[in-house]
Design a protein around this motif. Sequence first.
Motif, PDB file in Angstrom:
ATOM      1  N   ASN A  58       8.521   7.048 -10.011  1.00  0.00           N
ATOM      2  CA  ASN A  58       7.330   6.768  -9.205  1.00  0.00           C
ATOM      3  C   ASN A  58       6.246   6.110 -10.034  1.00  0.00           C
ATOM      4  O   ASN A  58       5.593   5.161  -9.580  1.00  0.00           O
ATOM      5  CB  ASN A  58       6.796   8.054  -8.569  1.00  0.00           C
ATOM      6  N   ASN A  59       6.022   6.603 -11.248  1.00  0.00           N
ATOM      7  CA  ASN A  59       5.011   6.008 -12.121  1.00  0.00           C
ATOM      8  C   ASN A  59       5.359   4.563 -12.455  1.00  0.00           C
ATOM      9  O   ASN A  59       4.496   3.685 -12.419  1.00  0.00           O
ATOM     10  CB  ASN A  59       4.839   6.822 -13.405  1.00  0.00           C
ATOM     11  N   CYS A  60       6.619   4.298 -12.776  1.00  0.00           N
ATOM     12  CA  CYS A  60       7.043   2.924 -13.097  1.00  0.00           C
ATOM     13  C   CYS A  60       6.814   1.995 -11.913  1.00  0.00           C
ATOM     14  O   CYS A  60       6.266   0.896 -12.071  1.00  0.00           O
ATOM     15  CB  CYS A  60       8.514   2.899 -13.506  1.00  0.00           C
ATOM     16  N   PHE A  61       7.212   2.442 -10.723  1.00  0.00           N
ATOM     17  CA  PHE A  61       7.033   1.589  -9.553  1.00  0.00           C
ATOM     18  C   PHE A  61       5.557   1.424  -9.210  1.00  0.00           C
ATOM     19  O   PHE A  61       5.083   0.318  -8.967  1.00  0.00           O
ATOM     20  CB  PHE A  61       7.790   2.123  -8.343  1.00  0.00           C
ATOM     21  N   ARG A  62       4.818   2.511  -9.199  1.00  0.00           N
ATOM     22  CA  ARG A  62       3.399   2.455  -8.835  1.00  0.00           C
ATOM     23  C   ARG A  62       2.641   1.508  -9.752  1.00  0.00           C
ATOM     24  O   ARG A  62       1.786   0.745  -9.304  1.00  0.00           O
ATOM     25  CB  ARG A  62       2.786   3.856  -8.899  1.00  0.00           C
ATOM     26  N   ARG A  63       2.961   1.521 -11.011  1.00  0.00           N
ATOM     27  CA  ARG A  63       2.249   0.659 -11.973  1.00  0.00           C
ATOM     28  C   ARG A  63       2.627  -0.811 -11.825  1.00  0.00           C
ATOM     29  O   ARG A  63       1.819  -1.694 -12.094  1.00  0.00           O
ATOM     30  CB  ARG A  63       2.503   1.148 -13.386  1.00  0.00           C
ATOM     31  N   SER A  64       3.862  -1.095 -11.406  1.00  0.00           N
ATOM     32  CA  SER A  64       4.296  -2.488 -11.280  1.00  0.00           C
ATOM     33  C   SER A  64       4.237  -2.987  -9.835  1.00  0.00           C
ATOM     34  O   SER A  64       4.006  -4.164  -9.599  1.00  0.00           O
ATOM     35  CB  SER A  64       5.721  -2.659 -11.801  1.00  0.00           C
ATOM     36  N   LEU A  65       4.491  -2.100  -8.872  1.00  0.00           N
ATOM     37  CA  LEU A  65       4.624  -2.429  -7.449  1.00  0.00           C
ATOM     38  C   LEU A  65       5.691  -3.494  -7.205  1.00  0.00           C
ATOM     39  O   LEU A  65       5.677  -4.178  -6.193  1.00  0.00           O
ATOM     40  CB  LEU A  65       3.282  -2.859  -6.840  1.00  0.00           C
ATOM     41  N   VAL A  66       6.608  -3.629  -8.160  1.00  0.00           N
ATOM     42  CA  VAL A  66       7.669  -4.624  -8.047  1.00  0.00           C
ATOM     43  C   VAL A  66       9.030  -3.984  -8.288  1.00  0.00           C
ATOM     44  O   VAL A  66       9.945  -4.137  -7.492  1.00  0.00           O
ATOM     45  CB  VAL A  66       7.451  -5.788  -9.042  1.00  0.00           C
ATOM     46  N   PHE A  67       9.180  -3.275  -9.387  1.00  0.00           N
ATOM     47  CA  PHE A  67      10.479  -2.801  -9.833  1.00  0.00           C
ATOM     48  C   PHE A  67      10.760  -1.378  -9.354  1.00  0.00           C
ATOM     49  O   PHE A  67      10.009  -0.464  -9.659  1.00  0.00           O
ATOM     50  CB  PHE A  67      10.581  -2.852 -11.360  1.00  0.00           C
ATOM     51  N   GLY A  68      11.831  -1.206  -8.584  1.00  0.00           N
ATOM     52  CA  GLY A  68      12.285   0.123  -8.226  1.00  0.00           C
ATOM     53  C   GLY A  68      11.810   0.659  -6.904  1.00  0.00           C
ATOM     54  O   GLY A  68      11.970   1.846  -6.629  1.00  0.00           O
ATOM     55  N   GLY A  69      11.250  -0.170  -6.063  1.00  0.00           N
ATOM     56  CA  GLY A  69      10.778   0.334  -4.781  1.00  0.00           C
ATOM     57  C   GLY A  69      10.370  -0.778  -3.853  1.00  0.00           C
ATOM     58  O   GLY A  69      10.629  -1.948  -4.113  1.00  0.00           O
ATOM     59  N   GLN A  70       9.716  -0.409  -2.783  1.00  0.00           N
ATOM     60  CA  GLN A  70       9.245  -1.365  -1.794  1.00  0.00           C
ATOM     61  C   GLN A  70       7.781  -1.061  -1.502  1.00  0.00           C
ATOM     62  O   GLN A  70       7.430   0.096  -1.243  1.00  0.00           O
ATOM     63  CB  GLN A  70      10.070  -1.260  -0.515  1.00  0.00           C
ATOM     64  N   THR A  71       6.948  -2.064  -1.525  1.00  0.00           N
ATOM     65  CA  THR A  71       5.533  -1.902  -1.221  1.00  0.00           C
ATOM     66  C   THR A  71       5.324  -2.162   0.265  1.00  0.00           C
ATOM     67  O   THR A  71       5.747  -3.192   0.786  1.00  0.00           O
ATOM     68  CB  THR A  71       4.680  -2.886  -2.045  1.00  0.00           C
ATOM     69  N   VAL A  72       4.691  -1.214   0.928  1.00  0.00           N
ATOM     70  CA  VAL A  72       4.386  -1.332   2.349  1.00  0.00           C
ATOM     71  C   VAL A  72       2.892  -1.103   2.517  1.00  0.00           C
ATOM     72  O   VAL A  72       2.345  -0.133   1.991  1.00  0.00           O
ATOM     73  CB  VAL A  72       5.178  -0.291   3.181  1.00  0.00           C
ATOM     74  N   LEU A  73       2.231  -1.996   3.227  1.00  0.00           N
ATOM     75  CA  LEU A  73       0.803  -1.872   3.471  1.00  0.00           C
ATOM     76  C   LEU A  73       0.563  -1.337   4.877  1.00  0.00           C
ATOM     77  O   LEU A  73       1.254  -1.733   5.817  1.00  0.00           O
ATOM     78  CB  LEU A  73       0.105  -3.228   3.328  1.00  0.00           C
ATOM     79  N   THR A  74      -0.431  -0.470   5.010  1.00  0.00           N
ATOM     80  CA  THR A  74      -0.809  -0.005   6.341  1.00  0.00           C
ATOM     81  C   THR A  74      -1.411  -1.174   7.110  1.00  0.00           C
ATOM     82  O   THR A  74      -1.805  -2.196   6.525  1.00  0.00           O
ATOM     83  CB  THR A  74      -1.841   1.132   6.260  1.00  0.00           C
ATOM     84  N   ALA A  75      -1.521  -1.021   8.421  1.00  0.00           N
ATOM     85  CA  ALA A  75      -2.107  -2.076   9.246  1.00  0.00           C
ATOM     86  C   ALA A  75      -3.525  -2.383   8.800  1.00  0.00           C
ATOM     87  O   ALA A  75      -3.940  -3.552   8.762  1.00  0.00           O
ATOM     88  CB  ALA A  75      -2.083  -1.664  10.717  1.00  0.00           C
ATOM     89  N   GLY A  76      -4.284  -1.363   8.439  1.00  0.00           N
ATOM     90  CA  GLY A  76      -5.662  -1.570   8.002  1.00  0.00           C
ATOM     91  C   GLY A  76      -5.766  -2.359   6.720  1.00  0.00           C
ATOM     92  O   GLY A  76      -6.694  -3.148   6.548  1.00  0.00           O
ATOM     93  N   VAL A  77      -4.832  -2.153   5.804  1.00  0.00           N
ATOM     94  CA  VAL A  77      -4.852  -2.900   4.542  1.00  0.00           C
ATOM     95  C   VAL A  77      -4.365  -4.320   4.764  1.00  0.00           C
ATOM     96  O   VAL A  77      -4.923  -5.271   4.220  1.00  0.00           O
ATOM     97  CB  VAL A  77      -3.998  -2.194   3.462  1.00  0.00           C
ATOM     98  N   SER A  78      -3.358  -4.514   5.581  1.00  0.00           N
ATOM     99  CA  SER A  78      -2.785  -5.850   5.746  1.00  0.00           C
ATOM    100  C   SER A  78      -3.748  -6.842   6.389  1.00  0.00           C
ATOM    101  O   SER A  78      -3.589  -8.042   6.212  1.00  0.00           O
ATOM    102  CB  SER A  78      -1.459  -5.801   6.510  1.00  0.00           C
TER     103      SER A  78
END
Length: 82
Positions: free
Chosen positions: A13-33
Motif C-alpha cells: 500500500n505504501n509503495c502504491f500510494r507514494r507512486s500511484l502507478v505501480f501495483g494498483g489502480q487509482t480511482v477518483l471520486t466524482a467530486g475529485v474528477s
Amino acid sequence: MTNNQTAEIRRLNNCFRRSLVFGGQTVLTAGVSVLDAAAKTDVLRQVQTFEAFTPDNDPYGEHDGAIDMPANGSSGRSTTTT
C-alpha cells in the motif's frame, strides 16, 4: 491475518500510494474528477505524502485509506488490494 501478512500489505500500500502507478489502480471520486488540474494534483499529492496513520484512521495497520478536502467536500482515495 499474521503480522507478516499485515506488514506486506502495508508495504505494498505504501509503495502504491507514494507512486500511484505501480501495483494498483487509482480511482477518483466524482467530486475529485470534476476539479481543475491544479486541484486534482493537490489531492493526489496529499494522498502520496500522507503519513499520519493512527489506530483511528488505520485500524488494521495496512496504510490504506482516504484523505478529505474539506474546502470543497471532495475526497481522494488510494487503496491497494492484495
